[in-house]
Design a protein around this motif. Structure first.
Motif, PDB file in Angstrom:
ATOM      1  N   VAL A 104       0.835  -1.198   0.000  1.00 28.27           N
ATOM      2  CA  VAL A 104       0.000   0.000   0.000  1.00 28.27           C
ATOM      3  C   VAL A 104       0.871   1.249   0.000  1.00 28.27           C
ATOM      4  O   VAL A 104       0.600   2.225  -0.719  1.00 28.27           O
ATOM      5  CB  VAL A 104      -0.955   0.000   1.219  1.00 28.27           C
ATOM      6  N   ASP A 105       1.927   1.233   0.801  1.00 32.62           N
ATOM      7  CA  ASP A 105       2.806   2.398   0.866  1.00 32.62           C
ATOM      8  C   ASP A 105       3.510   2.639  -0.468  1.00 32.62           C
ATOM      9  O   ASP A 105       3.655   3.790  -0.913  1.00 32.62           O
ATOM     10  CB  ASP A 105       3.833   2.214   1.979  1.00 32.62           C
ATOM     11  N   GLU A 106       3.920   1.572  -1.143  1.00 30.24           N
ATOM     12  CA  GLU A 106       4.570   1.729  -2.448  1.00 30.24           C
ATOM     13  C   GLU A 106       3.576   2.263  -3.479  1.00 30.24           C
ATOM     14  O   GLU A 106       3.925   3.102  -4.319  1.00 30.24           O
ATOM     15  CB  GLU A 106       5.203   0.407  -2.891  1.00 30.24           C
ATOM     16  N   MET A 107       2.344   1.794  -3.424  1.00 28.00           N
ATOM     17  CA  MET A 107       1.298   2.348  -4.292  1.00 28.00           C
ATOM     18  C   MET A 107       1.125   3.840  -4.048  1.00 28.00           C
ATOM     19  O   MET A 107       1.042   4.638  -4.994  1.00 28.00           O
ATOM     20  CB  MET A 107      -0.041   1.650  -4.019  1.00 28.00           C
ATOM     21  N   LYS A 108       1.031   4.224  -2.775  1.00 28.68           N
ATOM     22  CA  LYS A 108       0.826   5.629  -2.431  1.00 28.68           C
ATOM     23  C   LYS A 108       1.976   6.490  -2.945  1.00 28.68           C
ATOM     24  O   LYS A 108       1.764   7.584  -3.498  1.00 28.68           O
ATOM     25  CB  LYS A 108       0.701   5.782  -0.918  1.00 28.68           C
ATOM     26  N   SER A 109       3.200   6.023  -2.773  1.00 29.18           N
ATOM     27  CA  SER A 109       4.363   6.810  -3.183  1.00 29.18           C
ATOM     28  C   SER A 109       4.373   7.045  -4.683  1.00 29.18           C
ATOM     29  O   SER A 109       4.604   8.162  -5.154  1.00 29.18           O
ATOM     30  CB  SER A 109       5.650   6.098  -2.749  1.00 29.18           C
ATOM     31  N   MET A 110       4.095   5.997  -5.457  1.00 31.63           N
ATOM     32  CA  MET A 110       4.104   6.147  -6.911  1.00 31.63           C
ATOM     33  C   MET A 110       2.922   6.996  -7.383  1.00 31.63           C
ATOM     34  O   MET A 110       3.079   7.871  -8.250  1.00 31.63           O
ATOM     35  CB  MET A 110       4.093   4.781  -7.603  1.00 31.63           C
ATOM     36  N   ALA A 111       1.741   6.758  -6.824  1.00 29.94           N
ATOM     37  CA  ALA A 111       0.567   7.529  -7.230  1.00 29.94           C
ATOM     38  C   ALA A 111       0.787   9.013  -6.967  1.00 29.94           C
ATOM     39  O   ALA A 111       0.515   9.861  -7.831  1.00 29.94           O
ATOM     40  CB  ALA A 111      -0.666   7.030  -6.486  1.00 29.94           C
ATOM     41  N   VAL A 152      -5.574   5.186  -2.923  1.00 27.18           N
ATOM     42  CA  VAL A 152      -4.968   3.871  -2.715  1.00 27.18           C
ATOM     43  C   VAL A 152      -5.583   3.152  -1.521  1.00 27.18           C
ATOM     44  O   VAL A 152      -5.496   1.934  -1.414  1.00 27.18           O
ATOM     45  CB  VAL A 152      -3.440   4.020  -2.569  1.00 27.18           C
ATOM     46  N   THR A 153      -6.234   3.873  -0.628  1.00 24.13           N
ATOM     47  CA  THR A 153      -6.879   3.211   0.510  1.00 24.13           C
ATOM     48  C   THR A 153      -8.286   2.726   0.165  1.00 24.13           C
ATOM     49  O   THR A 153      -8.961   2.154   1.018  1.00 24.13           O
ATOM     50  CB  THR A 153      -6.950   4.151   1.729  1.00 24.13           C
ATOM     51  N   GLY A 154      -8.725   2.942  -1.067  1.00 26.60           N
ATOM     52  CA  GLY A 154     -10.063   2.542  -1.488  1.00 26.60           C
ATOM     53  C   GLY A 154     -10.087   1.187  -2.172  1.00 26.60           C
ATOM     54  O   GLY A 154      -9.153   0.381  -2.076  1.00 26.60           O
ATOM     55  N   LEU A 155     -11.174   0.944  -2.904  1.00 25.56           N
ATOM     56  CA  LEU A 155     -11.388  -0.349  -3.543  1.00 25.56           C
ATOM     57  C   LEU A 155     -10.289  -0.715  -4.535  1.00 25.56           C
ATOM     58  O   LEU A 155      -9.842  -1.867  -4.583  1.00 25.56           O
ATOM     59  CB  LEU A 155     -12.736  -0.342  -4.264  1.00 25.56           C
ATOM     60  N   ALA A 156      -9.865   0.253  -5.349  1.00 24.79           N
ATOM     61  CA  ALA A 156      -8.885  -0.029  -6.397  1.00 24.79           C
ATOM     62  C   ALA A 156      -7.490  -0.272  -5.835  1.00 24.79           C
ATOM     63  O   ALA A 156      -6.644  -0.850  -6.523  1.00 24.79           O
ATOM     64  CB  ALA A 156      -8.839   1.121  -7.402  1.00 24.79           C
ATOM     65  N   GLY A 157      -7.242   0.165  -4.595  1.00 27.29           N
ATOM     66  CA  GLY A 157      -5.934  -0.019  -3.990  1.00 27.29           C
ATOM     67  C   GLY A 157      -5.964  -1.102  -2.937  1.00 27.29           C
ATOM     68  O   GLY A 157      -5.743  -2.285  -3.225  1.00 27.29           O
ATOM     69  N   THR A 158      -6.261  -0.713  -1.695  1.00 25.14           N
ATOM     70  CA  THR A 158      -6.254  -1.668  -0.593  1.00 25.14           C
ATOM     71  C   THR A 158      -7.211  -2.832  -0.841  1.00 25.14           C
ATOM     72  O   THR A 158      -6.894  -3.989  -0.551  1.00 25.14           O
ATOM     73  CB  THR A 158      -6.622  -0.967   0.724  1.00 25.14           C
ATOM     74  N   GLY A 159      -8.386  -2.540  -1.396  1.00 28.29           N
ATOM     75  CA  GLY A 159      -9.360  -3.601  -1.651  1.00 28.29           C
ATOM     76  C   GLY A 159      -8.835  -4.644  -2.616  1.00 28.29           C
ATOM     77  O   GLY A 159      -8.842  -5.849  -2.328  1.00 28.29           O
ATOM     78  N   ASP A 160      -8.354  -4.197  -3.759  1.00 31.09           N
ATOM     79  CA  ASP A 160      -7.868  -5.123  -4.781  1.00 31.09           C
ATOM     80  C   ASP A 160      -6.595  -5.821  -4.320  1.00 31.09           C
ATOM     81  O   ASP A 160      -6.388  -7.017  -4.569  1.00 31.09           O
ATOM     82  CB  ASP A 160      -7.615  -4.346  -6.077  1.00 31.09           C
ATOM     83  N   LEU A 161      -5.726  -5.093  -3.629  1.00 36.12           N
ATOM     84  CA  LEU A 161      -4.483  -5.674  -3.136  1.00 36.12           C
ATOM     85  C   LEU A 161      -4.771  -6.797  -2.145  1.00 36.12           C
ATOM     86  O   LEU A 161      -4.187  -7.881  -2.225  1.00 36.12           O
ATOM     87  CB  LEU A 161      -3.641  -4.585  -2.472  1.00 36.12           C
ATOM     88  N   THR A 162      -5.679  -6.563  -1.211  1.00 36.27           N
ATOM     89  CA  THR A 162      -6.014  -7.569  -0.209  1.00 36.27           C
ATOM     90  C   THR A 162      -6.557  -8.833  -0.861  1.00 36.27           C
ATOM     91  O   THR A 162      -6.179  -9.957  -0.505  1.00 36.27           O
ATOM     92  CB  THR A 162      -7.039  -7.009   0.790  1.00 36.27           C
ATOM     93  N   LEU A 163      -7.443  -8.666  -1.835  1.00 36.20           N
ATOM     94  CA  LEU A 163      -8.010  -9.821  -2.528  1.00 36.20           C
ATOM     95  C   LEU A 163      -6.920 -10.602  -3.260  1.00 36.20           C
ATOM     96  O   LEU A 163      -6.794 -11.822  -3.114  1.00 36.20           O
ATOM     97  CB  LEU A 163      -9.079  -9.355  -3.519  1.00 36.20           C
ATOM     98  N   THR A 164      -6.126  -9.899  -4.051  1.00 30.77           N
ATOM     99  CA  THR A 164      -5.146 -10.559  -4.913  1.00 30.77           C
ATOM    100  C   THR A 164      -4.043 -11.236  -4.107  1.00 30.77           C
ATOM    101  O   THR A 164      -3.481 -12.238  -4.546  1.00 30.77           O
ATOM    102  CB  THR A 164      -4.529  -9.532  -5.886  1.00 30.77           C
ATOM    103  N   CYS A 165      -3.739 -10.681  -2.929  1.00 36.60           N
ATOM    104  CA  CYS A 165      -2.656 -11.224  -2.107  1.00 36.60           C
ATOM    105  C   CYS A 165      -3.124 -12.331  -1.174  1.00 36.60           C
ATOM    106  O   CYS A 165      -2.315 -12.869  -0.413  1.00 36.60           O
ATOM    107  CB  CYS A 165      -2.023 -10.110  -1.263  1.00 36.60           C
ATOM    108  N   SER A 166      -4.388 -12.659  -1.194  1.00 36.97           N
ATOM    109  CA  SER A 166      -4.935 -13.573  -0.191  1.00 36.97           C
ATOM    110  C   SER A 166      -5.489 -14.865  -0.766  1.00 36.97           C
ATOM    111  O   SER A 166      -6.004 -15.685  -0.009  1.00 36.97           O
ATOM    112  CB  SER A 166      -6.042 -12.864   0.600  1.00 36.97           C
ATOM    113  N   SER A 167      -5.392 -15.058  -2.071  1.00 41.45           N
ATOM    114  CA  SER A 167      -6.002 -16.255  -2.645  1.00 41.45           C
ATOM    115  C   SER A 167      -5.229 -16.736  -3.872  1.00 41.45           C
ATOM    116  O   SER A 167      -4.905 -15.930  -4.753  1.00 41.45           O
ATOM    117  CB  SER A 167      -7.447 -15.964  -3.059  1.00 41.45           C
ATOM    118  N   PRO A 168      -4.952 -18.035  -3.960  1.00 42.28           N
ATOM    119  CA  PRO A 168      -4.300 -18.577  -5.163  1.00 42.28           C
ATOM    120  C   PRO A 168      -5.196 -18.539  -6.391  1.00 42.28           C
ATOM    121  O   PRO A 168      -4.752 -18.893  -7.485  1.00 42.28           O
ATOM    122  CB  PRO A 168      -3.961 -20.020  -4.756  1.00 42.28           C
TER     123      PRO A 168
END
Length: 369
Positions: free
Chosen positions: A235-242, A252-268
């Motif tokens: 999340v911090d790297e996303m924020k810095s680049m954005a 980045v703390t919304g659906l397109a950032g934290t939301g999508d990151l959490t989903l993608t990082c939590s399931s094969p």
């Protein structure tokens, strides 16, 4: 094109790309009551979808809504459309934009549903398509979405982002992002409107790389603590680049950032995390996915994200670690050990502290057996 006088829904929507995500979005739009034309490169596959009401190649066992139009001719798919969703891989987006340019009616908005950064140029995908389709409003759809769940009609939320002109701010309900939200919204699909396209695009590109990192560490035997740390750093790297590119950190703390990151990082279910899992377990890249050639967006994005970070001088150590393992033959365990042994710093940026990590050195930590 329908005479919709610049307000309300887009009655006719063309979806370019008949893979899992394109088909799922076509189903969403159709359930919302729109006329939907679905185009794909494989005419035979489109014929099977039209005949069976299913896309068995990508969404096995899922019945699609009735009335979905499968159109193998891209010019006819676009003709008369009020809005176009481009659901093609990021690496082919410029080519596709050029292909549709002669057929796209004046001022039809185009929505990008792929995630990434163009290799070499460091341009966001919105910039790429703007160059190829001048005069069209370009937006992006992103968020925590697995195609299968979306196609099944499970409750799903996304972000729709377009740059807002002065006229859009005077009448936000008539802005393209708002109109598309009305066009796609149904009882199980909830779109949110944003004017920060840069923030949404950066989040979508970076999250795929972070998901590979999470998969690598999980595959290597680490667990929840490790993944939580990587997600937070991501999340911090996303924020810095954005922020460096003119986007907003809060996006980045919304659906397109934290939301999508959490989903993608939590399931094969995510191909990005799945690739990381297999590499973390020691499989060489060519043996991953049982030797099948599977396109993993984060693998490509790792190159473009790191190159862009170098261009704009933003520090992104997690993305750089993934790049080193994937593209520089770096040792996975050693690379992540170095990541954890970076200097100790204050978590608030205002707290200016930096100290050498006491564990920094040649020893490589290993996951507990």
């Amino acid at each position: 094109m329908s005479d919709n006088r610049g307000e309300g829904v887009y009655p006719v929507i063309a979806v370019l790309g008949a893979g899992a995500w394109g088909t799922a979005l076509a189903a969403v739009a159709r359930r919302a009551g729109r006329e939907v034309r679905l185009w794909g490169r494989d005419a035979a596959a489109l014929s099977r979808i039209a005949a069976t009401g299913r896309n068995e190649s990508y969404l096995e066992g899922i019945d699609l809504p009735e009335g979905l139009i499968c159109e193998p001719d891209i010019a006819r798919a676009i003709e008369g459309a009020d809005c176009v969703l481009m659901v093609t891989p990021s690496r082919t987006l410029r080519e596709m934009a050029r292909r549709i340019a002669p057929h796209l009616e004046r001022r039809v908005p185009v929505v990008l549903c792929a995630k990434g950064i163009e290799q070499g140029s460091g341009k966001l995908l919105g910039e790429v398509v703007e160059e190829e389709l001048p005069g069209h409003r370009i937006g992006v759809l992103s968020g925590p979405t697995f195609a299968r769940e979306t196609a099944l009609g499970f409750p799903t939320a996304v972000t729709l982002a377009f740059p807002f002109a002065a006229a859009d701010r005077r009448a936000p309900q008539s802005a393209p992002a708002s109109r598309l939200a009305l066009s796609l919204g149904n009882p199980m699909f909830r779109p949110y409107v944003s004017d920060d396209m840069v923030g949404v695009e950066v989040a979508g590109a970076v999250k795929n790389v972070i998901a590979i990192a999470c998969g690598m560490m999980t595959g290597a035997g680490y667990a929840e603590n490790t993944r939580a740390a990587l997600i937070t750093w991501g999340v911090d790297e996303m924020k810095s680049m954005a922020e460096a590119l003119g986007g907003r950190r809060e996006t980045v703390t919304g659906l397109a950032g934290t939301g999508d990151l959490t989903l993608t990082c939590s399931s094969p279910t995510s191909r990005n995390m799945s690739l990381g899992l297999q590499l973390g377990q020691g499989l060489p890249r060519h043996e991953c996915f049982e030797g099948r050639k599977v396109v993993v967006e984060g693998e490509v994005n790792a190159v473009s994200v790191v190159n862009l970070a170098d261009m704009i001088r933003v520090e992104m150590p997690v993305c750089r670690a993934v790049h080193a393992i994937l593209h520089e033959e770096a040792d996975l365990q050693r690379t992540f050990a170095d990541l954890w042994a970076r200097p100790l710093v204050g978590e608030p940026r205002a707290l200016d502290i930096e100290m050498a990590h006491p564990a920094a050195g040649p020893d490589t930590p290993r996951a507990a057996e």
